[in-house]
Design a protein around this motif. Sequence first.
Motif, PDB file in Angstrom:
ATOM      1  N   LEU A   1      32.478  87.969  44.817  1.00  0.00           N
ATOM      2  CA  LEU A   1      32.865  87.669  43.441  1.00  0.00           C
ATOM      3  C   LEU A   1      31.796  86.767  42.834  1.00  0.00           C
ATOM      4  N   VAL A   2      31.297  87.145  41.647  1.00  0.00           N
ATOM      5  CA  VAL A   2      30.269  86.365  40.962  1.00  0.00           C
ATOM      6  C   VAL A   2      30.832  85.898  39.624  1.00  0.00           C
ATOM      7  N   VAL A   3      30.667  84.608  39.334  1.00  0.00           N
ATOM      8  CA  VAL A   3      31.285  83.976  38.168  1.00  0.00           C
ATOM      9  C   VAL A   3      30.225  83.296  37.315  1.00  0.00           C
TER      10      VAL A   3
ATOM     11  N   VAL B   1      27.199  91.128  35.235  1.00  0.00           N
ATOM     12  CA  VAL B   1      27.391  92.581  35.259  1.00  0.00           C
ATOM     13  C   VAL B   1      26.739  93.147  36.517  1.00  0.00           C
ATOM     14  N   LEU B   2      27.474  93.987  37.223  1.00  0.00           N
ATOM     15  CA  LEU B   2      26.952  94.643  38.424  1.00  0.00           C
ATOM     16  C   LEU B   2      26.335  95.984  38.051  1.00  0.00           C
ATOM     17  N   LYS B   3      25.104  96.208  38.509  1.00  0.00           N
ATOM     18  CA  LYS B   3      24.455  97.503  38.331  1.00  0.00           C
ATOM     19  C   LYS B   3      23.553  97.762  39.527  1.00  0.00           C
ATOM     20  N   ASP B   4      23.848  98.835  40.259  1.00  0.00           N
ATOM     21  CA  ASP B   4      23.028  99.243  41.404  1.00  0.00           C
ATOM     22  C   ASP B   4      22.809  98.088  42.380  1.00  0.00           C
TER      23      ASP B   4
ATOM     24  N   VAL C   1      32.707  89.196  38.031  1.00  0.00           N
ATOM     25  CA  VAL C   1      32.597  90.581  38.473  1.00  0.00           C
ATOM     26  C   VAL C   1      32.630  90.609  39.993  1.00  0.00           C
ATOM     27  N   THR C   2      33.170  91.690  40.554  1.00  0.00           N
ATOM     28  CA  THR C   2      33.137  91.889  42.005  1.00  0.00           C
ATOM     29  C   THR C   2      32.062  92.913  42.345  1.00  0.00           C
ATOM     30  N   ASP C   3      31.622  92.900  43.614  1.00  0.00           N
ATOM     31  CA  ASP C   3      30.713  93.953  44.055  1.00  0.00           C
ATOM     32  C   ASP C   3      31.518  95.218  44.347  1.00  0.00           C
ATOM     33  N   ARG C   4      30.820  96.311  44.652  1.00  0.00           N
ATOM     34  CA  ARG C   4      31.494  97.603  44.814  1.00  0.00           C
ATOM     35  C   ARG C   4      32.421  97.632  46.022  1.00  0.00           C
TER      36      ARG C   4
ATOM     37  N   VAL D   1      39.230  93.814  37.221  1.00  0.00           N
ATOM     38  CA  VAL D   1      40.245  94.528  37.991  1.00  0.00           C
ATOM     39  C   VAL D   1      39.567  95.370  39.069  1.00  0.00           C
ATOM     40  N   ASP D   2      40.015  95.206  40.301  1.00  0.00           N
ATOM     41  CA  ASP D   2      39.591  96.054  41.413  1.00  0.00           C
ATOM     42  C   ASP D   2      40.741  97.019  41.679  1.00  0.00           C
TER      43      ASP D   2
END
Length: 361
Positions: A115-117, A164-167, A107-110, A54-55
């Motif tokens: 979008l990465v699947v 998972v997005l991190k930094d 996941v989406t970026d900030r 969810v964005d």
Amino acid sequence: MQRYEKQSNRIVYVGTYNGGGNDSLYVLSMDKSTGELSAIGAYAEVEMPSFLTVDTERGRVFAVSELQDEAGKEGGEVASYAVEPETGALRYIGKQPSFGASPCHLVTDREGKRLVVANYTSGSVSLYPISEDGSIGPLADRKQHEGHSVRSDRQEAAHAHCTVLKDSRIFVADLGMDKIMIYNIQENGEKPALVLHGEVQVHAGAGPRHIAFHSELPYAYVINELDSTITAFAYSQEAGTLREIQTVSALPDGFAGESYCADIHIGVSGDYLYGSNRGHDSIAVYRIDRTNGKLTLIQHEPTGGAWPRNFAVTPDGKFVLAANQNSDSIVTLAVNENTGRLEPTGHELRIPKPVCIRFFE
């Protein structure tokens, strides 16, 4: 679509393993004070939307369609919806092929532009641009993982399981290779690319499934499906690396039944970690040592149903919602804010094959 009272309720989106033209993506209203759930809407555009992201800022919901093949071609799909913020209602925007079999995580970026699947069966990762209107653009890049590990029944090939997005980096748990693959998104004008930053080996036969990063401290936690363990890592933001510091069992001592770990989350306070067990049908609760990131077991709380594939901690940290896939139920557990322990509330909602819970807030 029923309305909900924003002051006292929150919107919850639920992905399921439903399909065949039946309702598959549900909208729930949750009472903020009691944790009671009620269904207020449902949608059928996406087959088997087994994972959602969810964005909230831009009012978008993205869903995988976890299919082995679609229209005679290998691979599932990814879809997007626009959110009506006053009601939580969804408007279907469109979809793209996932270019891999059984997409299971995204996941989406900030900035809400990429979008990465993760495609589980194919062991691949797909990257897409997201347009201003929330539509998913054509495939920009795809990375195929190559490798295997010691379990011939489940690790005969790569199986990408989460993104998972991190930094600004993308961390991908690959169950088949016993590795965490780390990517940077390189911007090349209209066609971004995934560039391998590094990889982390997890112990043989672990089957890393999902990753949770601590919001304040330099730690990450990986839940391992195949041997029912959780591995703690020290995380370097500057280097973008993970270093193992501890592995603990997610099951009680002496348990000899069949069980597989599934989901993992850190509580809002940052002091407690939660991981679900499918088979033992519980959520394991741990205290996080803020000085070194290590875990100490507190309890195993039954989820009140069978096969908790997914769960979610409410944004205020007061409740955990457990999605029991095989008993068609979502059960609300209360969080003791002083101890992190989970307690039954008596609230349960019947939903067919629930496997992903996300909040719009």
